[in-house]
Write an enzyme that holds these catalytic residues in place. Structure first.
Site, mmCIF file in Angstrom:
data_model
loop_
_atom_site.group_PDB
_atom_site.id
_atom_site.type_symbol
_atom_site.label_atom_id
_atom_site.label_comp_id
_atom_site.label_asym_id
_atom_site.label_seq_id
_atom_site.Cartn_x
_atom_site.Cartn_y
_atom_site.Cartn_z
ATOM 1 N N ASP A 285 -11.854 -10.486 -1.556
ATOM 2 C CA ASP A 285 -13.151 -10.685 -0.903
ATOM 3 C C ASP A 285 -14.152 -9.763 -1.582
ATOM 4 O OD1 ASP A 285 -12.422 -8.257 0.407
ATOM 5 O OD2 ASP A 285 -12.063 -9.247 2.322
ATOM 6 N N HIS B 273 -10.136 -6.187 -2.894
ATOM 7 C CA HIS B 273 -11.237 -6.076 -1.927
ATOM 8 C C HIS B 273 -12.399 -5.382 -2.649
ATOM 9 C CE1 HIS B 273 -8.825 -7.446 1.422
ATOM 10 N NE2 HIS B 273 -7.870 -6.584 1.104
ATOM 11 N N GLU C 118 0.822 -1.220 0.000
ATOM 12 C CA GLU C 118 0.000 0.000 0.000
ATOM 13 C C GLU C 118 0.852 1.265 0.000
ATOM 14 O OE1 GLU C 118 -2.762 -0.623 3.232
ATOM 15 O OE2 GLU C 118 -3.845 -2.153 2.119
ATOM 16 N N ASN D 176 2.393 -4.869 -3.278
ATOM 17 C CA ASN D 176 0.995 -5.259 -3.096
ATOM 18 C C ASN D 176 0.173 -3.995 -2.819
ATOM 19 O OD1 ASN D 176 -0.886 -7.545 -2.591
ATOM 20 N ND2 ASN D 176 -0.938 -6.789 -0.479
ATOM 21 N N GLU E 49 -5.785 -10.700 -1.973
ATOM 22 C CA GLU E 49 -6.654 -10.520 -0.794
ATOM 23 C C GLU E 49 -8.125 -10.478 -1.191
ATOM 24 O OE1 GLU E 49 -5.360 -7.258 1.716
ATOM 25 O OE2 GLU E 49 -3.239 -7.677 1.343
HETATM 26 C C1 XIL Z 1 -6.377 -6.652 7.834
HETATM 27 C C2 XIL Z 1 -6.725 -7.867 8.680
HETATM 28 O O1 XIL Z 1 -7.604 -8.691 7.950
HETATM 29 C C3 XIL Z 1 -7.357 -7.444 9.981
HETATM 30 O O2 XIL Z 1 -7.518 -8.565 10.842
HETATM 31 C C4 XIL Z 1 -6.507 -6.378 10.668
HETATM 32 O O3 XIL Z 1 -7.168 -5.915 11.821
HETATM 33 C C5 XIL Z 1 -6.220 -5.239 9.731
HETATM 34 O O4 XIL Z 1 -5.603 -5.725 8.552
HETATM 35 N N1 XIL Z 1 -4.926 -4.793 3.296
HETATM 36 C C6 XIL Z 1 -3.910 -5.588 3.778
HETATM 37 C C7 XIL Z 1 -4.164 -6.518 4.897
HETATM 38 O O5 XIL Z 1 -2.813 -5.602 3.203
HETATM 39 O O6 XIL Z 1 -3.038 -6.721 5.698
HETATM 40 C C8 XIL Z 1 -5.340 -6.064 5.738
HETATM 41 O O7 XIL Z 1 -5.623 -7.072 6.710
HETATM 42 C C9 XIL Z 1 -6.544 -5.776 4.856
HETATM 43 C C10 XIL Z 1 -6.231 -4.683 3.876
#
Ligand code: XIL
Length: 359
Positions: free
Chosen positions: A278, A248, A171, A212, A276
């Protein structure tokens, strides 16, 4: 004895096709197929991904890993890769300066090894989930440079040969394409990215090293900026191997430009991974939304697998029981392929078909 994937797969008993077939029979649709153990194993997400030579991963929390056998049963049957949801972040690994706590990260790596799963490492240089000693330490640039180098060296070194890919940098961009403010960016400048990749490469030359990010799935200012950054790093000979597209998504909003956008990174010779995935739904989720979510899982996974250098797809969790979504996006949930009772949702079928069109 060396692991034989074939004999391992053959022993797996998989209830899902039976459930699915049972539902169809109840609806008068088809006759129950004669399932051989091999056919059983082939119809898991893991079986499909193995067949395509890609990873299907899940982000794993330490609590369900250690306390929920229904969770681990699904994890080990369906996934050939795991990512630590939190256990490899800096605040978890080094809560006070110089004192590392490897327990949860080691547990996941050991679990993965026992179940013949690969591990994606997440993450080394990020603005978030930093321990307070680091965030509030008022370190000089020279000190921060050394701290980051040591952290990468220590962490990547510990899991050398056990982590196949690292999200080295996470990020790092704003939505408008400018560099995002962070401890690293603000004190060290953009050069920290190349350095982090070089240090990680020195610590484990075989691991694939990733940048990422989120909101880079669609064509646009952020993904253009990342494309330019990736191109520049490659031209400079920096060991960058891949781009992680967090993905996401909101139901119905998989970007139409996603596949073409992943392809342009793949065309640079980089791996691309969905890291990641979802797909959140405003609660309560309607039947139409759950059907749309299934289509979205299919599209998102096809968008990666349809590109030459797609390494695989990781889902950010596996069951709605433990998803981060409801706690972070107010009013949203139901984002994952399994519901809170471990029943496969239609999303599971969408993901299956995305991994294997014949599923
Ligand atoms: C999130 C986790 O799922 C949570 O449990 C935590 O509280 C916060 O982080 N981007 C990322 C991940 O790169 O590491 C994040 O994970 C979600 C967004």
């Amino acid at each position: 004895m060396p692991h034989s994937p074939r004999s391992h797969r053959r022993r797996i008993l998989h209830p899902l096709p039976l459930l699915a077939a049972g539902a169809l029979i109840a609806a008068g649709a088809v006759a129950l197929p004669q399932l051989t153990p091999d056919a059983d194993a082939a119809t898991t997400l893991r079986g499909y991904a193995d067949g395509r030579g890609v990873r299907i991963g899940a982000a794993v929390g330490d609590t369900p890993l250690t306390a929920d056998s229904s969770y681990t049963a699904v994890l080990d049957r369906e996934f050939n890769s795991v990512t630590a949801e939190n256990a490899m972040k800096w605040d978890a690994l080094e809560p006070s300066r110089g004192t590392y706590d490897w327990a949860a990260a080691d547990r996941l790596v050991a679990h993965a090894r026992a179940h013949h799963q690969g591990v994606r490492g997440h993450t080394l240089a990020w603005y978030a989930q930093l321990p307070s000693w680091l965030k509030n330490g008022n370190f000089t640039a020279a000190q921060l440079n050394t701290i980051l180098k040591n952290h990468i060296n220590t962490t990547v070194g510990r899991y050398k040969g056990k982590v196949y890919a690292w999200d080295v940098v996470n990020e790092t961009l704003n939505d408008d394409g400018s560099m995002r403010s962070s401890l690293w960016q603000d004190k060290l400048g953009t050069g920290y990215i190349a350095n982090a990749l070089k240090w990680a490469h020195a610590a484990d030359p075989a691991a694939k090293l990733y940048i990422n990010d989120y909101n880079i799935e669609a064509a646009g200012a952020k993904s253009d900026a990342l494309y330019a950054l990736a191109k520049r790093l490659l031209a400079q000979g920096v060991p960058l191997n891949g781009i992680g597209f967090q993905s996401h998504f909101v139901v119905g909003q998989v970007p139409p430009t996603m596949k073409a956008n992943l392809k342009r990174f793949s065309d640079l010779g980089l791996e691309v991974s969905v890291t990641e995935l979802d797909i959140r739904i405003p609660l309560p989720a309607s039947s139409a939304e759950l059907a749309q979510q299934s289509a979205d899982y299919k599209t998102a996974s096809e968008n990666c697998l349809g590109v030459a250098h797609c390494a695989g797809v990781t889902v950010w969790g596996l069951t709605d029981k433990y998803s981060w979504i409801p706690g972070t996006f107010n009013g949203y949930g139901a984002a994952l392929p399994y519901n809170a009772n471990y029943a496969a949702k239609r999303a599971y079928t969408g993901l299956s078909i995305g991994l294997n069109p014949a599923a």
